[in-house]
Motif scaffolding. Structure first.
Motif, mmCIF file in Angstrom:
data_model
loop_
_atom_site.group_PDB
_atom_site.id
_atom_site.type_symbol
_atom_site.label_atom_id
_atom_site.label_comp_id
_atom_site.label_asym_id
_atom_site.label_seq_id
_atom_site.Cartn_x
_atom_site.Cartn_y
_atom_site.Cartn_z
ATOM 1 N N LEU A 1 1.045 -1.112 -0.012
ATOM 2 C CA LEU A 1 -0.055 -0.102 -0.079
ATOM 3 C C LEU A 1 0.942 1.191 -0.054
ATOM 4 O O LEU A 1 0.493 2.148 -0.841
ATOM 5 N N ILE A 2 2.012 1.190 0.765
ATOM 6 C CA ILE A 2 2.894 2.483 0.961
ATOM 7 C C ILE A 2 3.856 2.434 -0.573
ATOM 8 O O ILE A 2 3.896 3.402 -1.005
ATOM 9 N N LYS A 3 4.323 1.105 -0.864
ATOM 10 C CA LYS A 3 5.064 1.234 -2.141
ATOM 11 C C LYS A 3 4.657 1.557 -3.322
ATOM 12 O O LYS A 3 5.036 2.354 -4.243
ATOM 13 N N ASP A 4 3.289 1.221 -3.535
ATOM 14 C CA ASP A 4 2.356 1.185 -4.870
ATOM 15 C C ASP A 4 1.289 1.985 -4.616
ATOM 16 O O ASP A 4 0.224 1.736 -5.314
ATOM 17 N N LYS A 5 1.400 3.094 -3.672
ATOM 18 C CA LYS A 5 0.308 3.901 -3.549
ATOM 19 C C LYS A 5 -0.339 4.544 -4.509
ATOM 20 O O LYS A 5 -1.634 4.600 -5.175
ATOM 21 N N GLN A 6 0.293 5.245 -5.510
ATOM 22 C CA GLN A 6 0.058 5.899 -6.685
ATOM 23 C C GLN A 6 -0.586 4.982 -7.675
ATOM 24 O O GLN A 6 -1.690 5.324 -8.252
ATOM 25 N N GLU A 7 0.032 3.967 -7.834
ATOM 26 C CA GLU A 7 -0.414 2.916 -9.019
ATOM 27 C C GLU A 7 -1.791 2.487 -8.416
ATOM 28 O O GLU A 7 -2.960 2.139 -9.192
ATOM 29 N N LEU A 8 -1.781 1.816 -7.312
ATOM 30 C CA LEU A 8 -3.010 1.641 -6.698
ATOM 31 C C LEU A 8 -4.233 2.615 -6.861
ATOM 32 O O LEU A 8 -5.523 2.105 -7.140
ATOM 33 N N PHE B 1 -12.506 2.331 -11.826
ATOM 34 C CA PHE B 1 -13.940 2.010 -11.599
ATOM 35 C C PHE B 1 -15.000 2.858 -10.732
ATOM 36 O O PHE B 1 -16.185 2.489 -10.636
ATOM 37 N N LEU B 2 -14.392 4.291 -10.848
ATOM 38 C CA LEU B 2 -15.337 5.231 -10.204
ATOM 39 C C LEU B 2 -16.108 5.853 -11.331
ATOM 40 O O LEU B 2 -15.556 5.885 -12.577
#
Length: 355
Positions: free
Chosen positions: A177-184, A191-192
């Motif tokens: 979650l911290i490492k790939d925050k922007q990609e996630l 989906f929004l």
């Protein structure tokens, strides 16, 4: 009546941005309400990722360390602190809890003897029948509480496998979650709804407040718990770790928690010291620490981040605590702030007409 509802719907939901925000909020509420037990590891990981993001940013931006190395250092420190709590503090906490339950009969007998003396001192206010009725009711409540505690302990033993799974999954999810925050975040945004400008505005306002609230609340729990522990050690109060942990977690429930946690502290103190100067000095120090928490520490930690009326905070604790238990109580204030932000950002009839 139907026509009035139609007019209200047309005024409030004719804007596509408002519909997008309403759809996102409804979807999140349904998912969390019905599937919170399934998503619990992810929700816990998200909370802790918010908490650990600040030291990662500090090491990356201020110290100049690579982000991956910063994440490994912060996460390793967090795991080390967690292991210390589990293997050092928790056993002491369990021991003091067992000792407290072992001393409850003596406390109960002492209270019984004291109350039996009341009819002699105040015959016009208290009689023996009233004392007997009170103690019969109290005995039934204590027995029921003991049965519940045994059942809870057995259920906790059955959930050891679940705790073990959480202990492995949560740190792993925090790392990604911290490492790939922007990609996630970019992947989730696909989906929004497209009309989410209003939702993005509310989210940007809430993201900083939620992160600051999590860090501030955990820091408040730590500071209040440590100060209370020092006070209890200074006066030699029994079960200092158990009572100070209870006092620390009482800050999760504003106003009500401080009142409720004072009861066991006062009871243990009066059975240990009696109505003596030591008892009054201890209670004075404890009350002063609570006043400093509410009037100095809380404004310093949260500043203007949470600008809500006390009545709204209490109602939010009751509602969200009833919906989601502990986490509902923990996030009652930011959720109430979210509701306030949505209400303030929701387009009014005049704004829709101008558009």
């Amino acid at each position: 009546m139907i026509e009035m509802l139609k007019n209200w719907y047309a005024r409030r939901f004719s804007d596509p941005q408002a519909m997008g925000l309403a759809a996102i909020l409804l979807f999140c509420f349904i998912v969390i309400y019905f599937f919170s037990w399934l998503l619990a590891p992810l929700l816990i990981a998200i909370v802790l990722a918010y908490l650990l993001e600040m030291p990662v940013k500090f090491l990356t931006q201020r110290i100049g360390l690579p982000r991956l190395l910063s994440i490994m250092l912060v996460l390793g420190t967090f795991v080390g602190i967690t292991l210390f709590i589990v293997f050092v503090l928790v056993p002491n906490l369990v021991t003091q809890t067992i000792n407290l339950f072992g001393d409850l009969p003596n406390m109960f007998n002492g209270l019984h003897d004291w109350m039996l003396s009341l009819p002699e001192d105040y015959p016009e206010l208290v009689d023996y029948q009233m004392i007997g009725s009170i103690f019969n009711t109290g005995r039934e409540k204590i027995l029921a509480f003991g049965e519940s505690a045994v059942k809870y302990s057995l259920a906790s033993l059955m959930n050891l496998v679940t705790i073990g799974i959480y202990a492995f999954l949560v740190p792993l999810m925090i790392f990604f979650l911290i490492k790939d925050k922007q990609e996630l975040m970019s992947g989730f945004s696909r989906f929004l709804p497209r009309n989410r400008t209003l939702a993005s505005k509310v989210w940007k306002e809430m993201e900083l407040q939620i992160a600051n609230y999590i860090r501030g609340k955990l820091l408040e729990i730590l500071i209040v718990g440590v100060i209370t522990y020092v006070i209890f050690l200074f006066f030699g109060l029994r079960y200092p770790l158990l009572l100070s942990v209870a006092v620390g977690f009482s800050v999760l429930v504003p106003y009500i928690g401080a009142v409720l946690v004072t009861i066991p502290v006062a009871l243990v103190a009066v059975f240990q010291f009696g109505i003596s100067p030591t008892f009054w000095y201890l209670m004075l120090a404890f009350v002063i620490s609570q006043l400093l928490d509410g009037n100095l520490l809380v404004p310093f930690l949260f500043s203007e981040a949470v600008n809500l009326h006390p009545l709204i905070i209490i109602v939010a604790v009751l509602i969200f605590g009833g919906l989601w238990g502990f986490w509902g109580v923990f996030f009652a204030i930011p959720l109430a702030t979210l509701v306030k932000a949505v209400v303030n950002a929701w387009p009014s009839n005049e704004e829709i007409s101008v558009k």
